[in-house]
Motif scaffolding. Structure first.
Motif, mmCIF file in Angstrom:
data_model
loop_
_atom_site.group_PDB
_atom_site.id
_atom_site.type_symbol
_atom_site.label_atom_id
_atom_site.label_comp_id
_atom_site.label_asym_id
_atom_site.label_seq_id
_atom_site.Cartn_x
_atom_site.Cartn_y
_atom_site.Cartn_z
ATOM 1 N N ASP A 62 27.033 33.492 -6.259
ATOM 2 C CA ASP A 62 27.932 34.594 -5.978
ATOM 3 C C ASP A 62 28.683 34.334 -4.665
ATOM 4 O OD1 ASP A 62 28.625 37.438 -6.804
ATOM 5 O OD2 ASP A 62 28.030 37.703 -4.697
ATOM 6 N N LYS A 63 29.933 34.710 -4.632
ATOM 7 C CA LYS A 63 30.772 34.504 -3.444
ATOM 8 C C LYS A 63 30.148 35.146 -2.203
ATOM 9 C CE LYS A 63 35.506 35.206 -1.842
ATOM 10 N NZ LYS A 63 36.835 35.751 -2.178
ATOM 11 N N ALA A 64 29.552 36.313 -2.358
ATOM 12 C CA ALA A 64 28.931 37.012 -1.226
ATOM 13 C C ALA A 64 27.721 36.238 -0.692
ATOM 14 C CB ALA A 64 28.511 38.418 -1.637
ATOM 15 N N VAL A 65 26.981 35.604 -1.581
ATOM 16 C CA VAL A 65 25.815 34.811 -1.165
ATOM 17 C C VAL A 65 26.282 33.601 -0.359
ATOM 18 C CG1 VAL A 65 23.894 33.394 -1.979
ATOM 19 C CG2 VAL A 65 24.378 35.587 -3.080
ATOM 20 N N LYS A 66 27.301 32.927 -0.852
ATOM 21 C CA LYS A 66 27.840 31.777 -0.120
ATOM 22 C C LYS A 66 28.332 32.199 1.261
ATOM 23 C CE LYS A 66 29.527 29.368 -4.212
ATOM 24 N NZ LYS A 66 30.733 28.856 -4.868
ATOM 25 N N LYS A 67 28.981 33.337 1.333
ATOM 26 C CA LYS A 67 29.496 33.827 2.613
ATOM 27 C C LYS A 67 28.349 34.077 3.591
ATOM 28 C CE LYS A 67 32.421 37.428 4.595
ATOM 29 N NZ LYS A 67 33.260 38.596 4.332
ATOM 30 N N LYS A 68 27.248 34.651 3.113
ATOM 31 C CA LYS A 68 26.096 34.918 3.975
ATOM 32 C C LYS A 68 25.461 33.613 4.467
ATOM 33 C CE LYS A 68 25.050 39.376 1.964
ATOM 34 N NZ LYS A 68 24.163 40.165 1.112
#
Length: 107
Positions: A62-68
């Motif tokens: 997920d894009k949010a996981v990569k961002k974190k």
């Protein structure tokens, strides 16, 4: 960094999947997502090259996981990821009664 896991149920290999698979994936993922210098160490699981599988898994994160994950890059002052799995048996392996008692004692 040492990751301890004493919960293997595999009597043959004696190493939990979280260690032999998970640590390998985390090292690879951090190298790629943090854009560390050089190529990541080629991931090998049970004698098989799995770089294509790992890259596919990274693409599907997920894009949010990569961002974190990328967020924490600035806190890690390193040019390489050093993770090591530590595994072993315990004196209470297979003793469900003791595990239940420990959980109840600390809940």
């Amino acid at each position: 960094c040492y990751i301890h896991d004493y919960g293997s149920r595999n009597k043959k290999r004696k190493a939990p999947r979280a260690v032999w698979y998970g640590v390998t994936f985390i090292k690879f993922a951090l190298h790629v997502l943090w854009e560390l210098p050089g190529d990541p160490e080629p991931p090998v699981l049970r004698g098989h090259m799995v770089e294509a599988d790992f890259r596919g898994a990274l693409r599907n994160l997920d894009k949010a996981v990569k961002k974190k994950i990328r967020y924490f890059r600035d806190y890690a002052r390193t040019s390489e990821v050093k993770l090591y799995g530590v595994v072993g048996a315990t004196d209470i392996d297979g003793r469900r009664d003791l595990h239940v008692a420990l959980c109840q004692e600390h809940s």
